[in-house]
Design an enzyme around this catalytic site. Structure first.
Site, mmCIF file in Angstrom:
data_model
loop_
_atom_site.group_PDB
_atom_site.id
_atom_site.type_symbol
_atom_site.label_atom_id
_atom_site.label_comp_id
_atom_site.label_asym_id
_atom_site.label_seq_id
_atom_site.Cartn_x
_atom_site.Cartn_y
_atom_site.Cartn_z
ATOM 1 N N ASP A 1 -5.489 -10.392 -38.767
ATOM 2 C CA ASP A 1 -5.371 -11.833 -38.993
ATOM 3 C C ASP A 1 -5.071 -12.557 -37.688
ATOM 4 O O ASP A 1 -5.357 -13.734 -37.547
ATOM 5 C CB ASP A 1 -4.233 -12.121 -39.990
ATOM 6 C CG ASP A 1 -4.600 -11.653 -41.393
ATOM 7 O OD1 ASP A 1 -5.786 -11.781 -41.746
ATOM 8 O OD2 ASP A 1 -3.709 -11.140 -42.098
ATOM 9 N N LYS B 1 -10.831 -18.752 -51.051
ATOM 10 C CA LYS B 1 -11.974 -18.311 -50.244
ATOM 11 C C LYS B 1 -13.284 -18.470 -51.022
ATOM 12 O O LYS B 1 -14.328 -18.073 -50.565
ATOM 13 C CB LYS B 1 -11.780 -16.862 -49.789
ATOM 14 C CG LYS B 1 -10.511 -16.648 -48.957
ATOM 15 C CD LYS B 1 -10.493 -15.284 -48.264
ATOM 16 C CE LYS B 1 -9.173 -15.061 -47.515
ATOM 17 N NZ LYS B 1 -9.228 -13.958 -46.558
ATOM 18 N N ASN C 1 -4.079 -1.603 -37.517
ATOM 19 C CA ASN C 1 -3.368 -1.339 -38.775
ATOM 20 C C ASN C 1 -3.746 0.053 -39.277
ATOM 21 O O ASN C 1 -4.496 0.777 -38.627
ATOM 22 C CB ASN C 1 -3.699 -2.422 -39.812
ATOM 23 C CG ASN C 1 -5.183 -2.496 -40.077
ATOM 24 O OD1 ASN C 1 -5.777 -1.539 -40.554
ATOM 25 N ND2 ASN C 1 -5.809 -3.622 -39.735
ATOM 26 N N PHE D 1 -11.319 -8.097 -50.733
ATOM 27 C CA PHE D 1 -10.208 -7.227 -51.100
ATOM 28 C C PHE D 1 -8.923 -8.000 -50.841
ATOM 29 O O PHE D 1 -8.906 -8.910 -50.009
ATOM 30 C CB PHE D 1 -10.219 -5.948 -50.251
ATOM 31 C CG PHE D 1 -10.976 -4.818 -50.883
ATOM 32 C CD1 PHE D 1 -12.357 -4.816 -50.893
ATOM 33 C CD2 PHE D 1 -10.300 -3.752 -51.477
ATOM 34 C CE1 PHE D 1 -13.058 -3.776 -51.487
ATOM 35 C CE2 PHE D 1 -10.989 -2.712 -52.066
ATOM 36 C CZ PHE D 1 -12.370 -2.723 -52.073
ATOM 37 N N ASP E 1 -11.633 -16.137 -40.315
ATOM 38 C CA ASP E 1 -11.669 -15.403 -41.584
ATOM 39 C C ASP E 1 -13.125 -15.132 -41.968
ATOM 40 O O ASP E 1 -13.858 -16.026 -42.396
ATOM 41 C CB ASP E 1 -10.959 -16.205 -42.680
ATOM 42 C CG ASP E 1 -10.686 -15.337 -43.888
ATOM 43 O OD1 ASP E 1 -11.644 -14.763 -44.435
ATOM 44 O OD2 ASP E 1 -9.514 -15.205 -44.263
ATOM 45 N N ILE E 2 -13.551 -13.903 -41.798
ATOM 46 C CA ILE E 2 -14.962 -13.535 -41.994
ATOM 47 C C ILE E 2 -15.388 -13.804 -43.439
ATOM 48 O O ILE E 2 -16.424 -14.421 -43.703
ATOM 49 C CB ILE E 2 -15.180 -12.036 -41.664
ATOM 50 C CG1 ILE E 2 -14.684 -11.737 -40.247
ATOM 51 C CG2 ILE E 2 -16.648 -11.652 -41.829
ATOM 52 C CD1 ILE E 2 -14.623 -10.257 -39.901
ATOM 53 N N LYS F 1 -6.460 -15.919 -53.219
ATOM 54 C CA LYS F 1 -7.561 -15.633 -52.278
ATOM 55 C C LYS F 1 -8.916 -15.841 -52.951
ATOM 56 O O LYS F 1 -9.846 -16.358 -52.340
ATOM 57 C CB LYS F 1 -7.456 -14.204 -51.732
ATOM 58 C CG LYS F 1 -6.379 -14.083 -50.664
ATOM 59 C CD LYS F 1 -6.159 -12.652 -50.185
ATOM 60 C CE LYS F 1 -4.951 -12.636 -49.248
ATOM 61 N NZ LYS F 1 -4.448 -11.318 -48.925
ATOM 62 N N LYS G 1 -3.127 -3.408 -16.810
ATOM 63 C CA LYS G 1 -2.069 -2.837 -17.672
ATOM 64 C C LYS G 1 -0.767 -3.640 -17.519
ATOM 65 O O LYS G 1 -0.319 -3.891 -16.393
ATOM 66 C CB LYS G 1 -1.841 -1.370 -17.276
ATOM 67 C CG LYS G 1 -0.877 -0.677 -18.188
ATOM 68 C CD LYS G 1 -0.678 0.779 -17.783
ATOM 69 C CE LYS G 1 0.473 1.342 -18.591
ATOM 70 N NZ LYS G 1 1.132 2.427 -17.910
HETATM 71 O O1 PMT Z 1 -9.431 1.925 -45.183
HETATM 72 P P1 PMT Z 1 -8.549 2.678 -46.176
HETATM 73 O O2 PMT Z 1 -7.503 3.519 -45.477
HETATM 74 O O3 PMT Z 1 -9.329 3.464 -47.185
HETATM 75 O O4 PMT Z 1 -7.702 1.581 -46.975
HETATM 76 C C1 PMT Z 1 -8.359 0.715 -47.841
HETATM 77 C C2 PMT Z 1 -7.840 -0.724 -47.688
HETATM 78 C C3 PMT Z 1 -6.405 -0.782 -48.173
HETATM 79 C C4 PMT Z 1 -7.917 -1.186 -46.248
HETATM 80 C C5 PMT Z 1 -8.802 -1.586 -48.558
HETATM 81 O O5 PMT Z 1 -8.742 -1.160 -49.891
HETATM 82 C C6 PMT Z 1 -8.397 -3.070 -48.477
HETATM 83 O O6 PMT Z 1 -7.542 -3.575 -49.182
HETATM 84 N N1 PMT Z 1 -9.078 -3.814 -47.550
HETATM 85 C C7 PMT Z 1 -8.726 -5.208 -47.223
HETATM 86 C C8 PMT Z 1 -7.520 -5.221 -46.335
HETATM 87 C C9 PMT Z 1 -7.127 -6.631 -45.943
HETATM 88 O O7 PMT Z 1 -7.292 -7.003 -44.806
HETATM 89 O O8 PMT Z 1 -6.685 -7.392 -46.945
HETATM 90 P P2 PMT Z 1 -6.152 -8.913 -46.746
HETATM 91 O O9 PMT Z 1 -5.488 -9.223 -48.052
HETATM 92 O O10 PMT Z 1 -5.361 -9.062 -45.518
HETATM 93 O O11 PMT Z 1 -7.486 -9.738 -46.560
HETATM 94 C C10 PMT Z 1 -8.182 -10.314 -47.643
HETATM 95 C C11 PMT Z 1 -9.659 -10.243 -47.447
HETATM 96 O O12 PMT Z 1 -10.043 -11.071 -46.338
HETATM 97 C C12 PMT Z 1 -10.208 -8.839 -47.156
HETATM 98 O O13 PMT Z 1 -11.422 -8.695 -47.884
HETATM 99 C C13 PMT Z 1 -10.467 -8.875 -45.658
HETATM 100 O O14 PMT Z 1 -11.578 -8.027 -45.306
HETATM 101 C C14 PMT Z 1 -10.818 -10.336 -45.421
HETATM 102 N N2 PMT Z 1 -10.500 -10.856 -44.075
HETATM 103 C C15 PMT Z 1 -9.221 -10.906 -43.626
HETATM 104 C C16 PMT Z 1 -8.956 -11.450 -42.393
HETATM 105 C C17 PMT Z 1 -10.024 -11.923 -41.593
HETATM 106 N N3 PMT Z 1 -9.819 -12.435 -40.388
HETATM 107 N N4 PMT Z 1 -11.277 -11.856 -42.077
HETATM 108 C C18 PMT Z 1 -11.535 -11.330 -43.290
HETATM 109 O O15 PMT Z 1 -12.698 -11.273 -43.703
#
Ligand code: PMT
Length: 411
Positions: free
Chosen positions: A283, A345, A214, A327, A310-311, A341, A293
């Site tokens: 995700d 979570k 991403n 986040f 999901d960490i 969330k 390949k």
């Molecule tokens: O890195 P930059 O370019 O500075 O951009 C910043 C950012 C936009 C990436 C950052 O501010 C941000 O929003 N990070 C979280 C991105 C994200 O994956 O959001 P989400 O809404 O999909 O996930 C929610 C939360 O679950 C996040 O804290 C994520 O780290 C966590 N997660 C998601 C999936 C997974 N398998 N494990 C997780 O822990």
């Protein structure tokens, strides 16, 4: 403990008003100068004379007091205060404050005050649990009002539940800690704490040369790492592949995939006081990584994706869990998804940002955050990610501190 401040104590009309007399005594003992503003209904419970004797100052109750109003009584009182503490704050007063009503001296003072405001709610447990009271509390939280209590236990009405005003000694302890935190430079607010931060994207391989990823640059997570170091923390940074220079004097763990990030975070989370999940973790990951390949053959092809672990959820489920901050990156319905969330979570806080727009979010220098927690929220306006990270770290330190105080008070 010293509270060398001008404290304006608002007393509203509940049975807990009797505890406010002890509160005045304790605050003065700790060096505070106290002036009391009492509502008409509070006077049914405790006489203003009690507060006058204990505070050593005249007690104020009238909004339209001819003498005081000559000197703009409510404005000069509001200016005098370093801190407005309302204890007890009844359901009625909370409703008035949250709607900006100003029909008596105390509610008018609240509007006129520019100093920090703390309230110690006290009411029957059913009144506290009523949705409208909780909505009013949330509103006050968004206006920056800090809440002390209420506590659980037996109530004067014979019922049991949340609604008891915190004990005066606990209110004093709370203020003492809060003021200490306020007075500390940012450089101190996470002193001695271990902070674990995830940053950047993950790469999920399809074959030896291709992957799904991403647009995360890692800037937000790295800015948080720098801000946490500046705040005195010991930082571990789990970083996906980025091109940024890592801050000096941190533990940097470089990972590539969501599975590697999961392992790196989970093996360290319990040793840290705070976890901040700023990484954009995939995700879904290809169910099978082709060993060779993938060759171009059909017009269309299908890749089967498997959900990753999901960490953040797993960290928050740990027995010895750190203060867990997530986040939420959304292209629509930001608040609804972030709140979902936060609850699903079981997080302590969530910082929500718009992504896929012109400004902010992925791979930009600036960002804006809407931060939510159980009983409050705060908007951190668009700013350079470095400044924004410092403000988020300060907010996290405040919330962690409040959580610790709450847990201490509950024993
Ligand atoms: O890195 P930059 O370019 O500075 O951009 C910043 C950012 C936009 C990436 C950052 O501010 C941000 O929003 N990070 C979280 C991105 C994200 O994956 O959001 P989400 O809404 O999909 O996930 C929610 C939360 O679950 C996040 O804290 C994520 O780290 C966590 N997660 C998601 C999936 C997974 N398998 N494990 C997780 O822990």
């Amino acid at each position: 403990m010293t509270i060398n401040k001008h404290i304006l104590l608002g007393v509203s009309g509940g049975i807990a008003a009797y505890k406010s007399a002890e509160l005045v005594r304790l605050l003065r003992k700790q060096g505070a100068e106290v002036r009391v503003v009492i509502t008409k209904s509070a006077m049914e419970f405790v006489s203003p004379l009690t507060f006058q004797a204990l505070s050593g100052n005249p007690v104020h109750s009238e909004l339209l007091d001819a003498d005081a109003e000559n000197a703009m009584g409510h404005i000069s009182l509001a200016r005098w205060a370093d801190l407005l503490l309302i204890a007890p704050a009844t359901a009625n007063l909370i409703a008035k404050l949250s709607h900006g009503l100003a029909d008596d001296l105390l509610s008018t003072l609240y509007l006129a005050a520019t100093c920090p405001v703390y309230i110690a709610p006290a009411m029957n447990q059913a009144m506290w649990n009523k949705a409208v009271t909780q909505e009013n509390m949330q509103k006050l939280g968004t206006h920056g009002v800090k809440v002390i209590g209420p506590e659980q236990g037996d109530q004067a009405c014979g019922e049991t539940g949340f609604g008891r005003m915190s004990e005066p000694v606990d209110i004093c302890n709370y203020l003492d800690h809060a003021l200490e935190l306020q007075n500390q430079p940012t450089a101190q607010c996470l002193q001695g704490l271990r902070v674990l931060i995830s940053a950047g994207p993950t790469r999920e391989p399809l074959d030896p040369v291709r992957y799904i990823t991403n647009r995360s640059s890692g800037k937000m997570g790295y800015a948080l790492a720098n801000a946490a170091i500046k705040a005195g923390a010991e930082v571990t940074l789990i970083s996906g592949p980025v091109t940024l220079a890592a801050p000096a004097n941190i533990e940097l763990v470089k990972v590539e995939t969501a599975a590697q990030m999961y392992a790196a975070v989970m093996s360290r989370a319990s040793d840290h006081a705070i976890y901040i999940g700023a990484a954009a973790v995939a995700d879904y990951s290809p169910a099978i990584m082709q060993p060779e390949k993938i060759k171009k053959q059909e017009e269309q092809t299908t890749i089967i994706l498997q959900k990753t672990k999901d960490i953040l959820s797993e960290v928050a489920k740990l027995d010895k869990r750190p203060f867990s901050v997530g986040f939420a990156a959304e292209t629509h319905d930001l608040e609804a998804y972030a709140r979902d969330k936060l609850a699903r979570k079981r997080l302590d806080m969530i910082a929500a940002n718009w992504v896929g727009r012109e400004l902010g979010g992925f791979d930009s220098e600036q960002n804006a955050l809407q931060v939510f927690w159980e009983n409050g929220e705060k908007t951190l306006a668009m700013a350079d990610k470095k400044q924004l990270a410092e403000r988020l770290i300060t907010l996290i330190a405040e919330r962690l501190h409040e959580k610790n105080l709450g847990e201490q008070a509950r024993g």
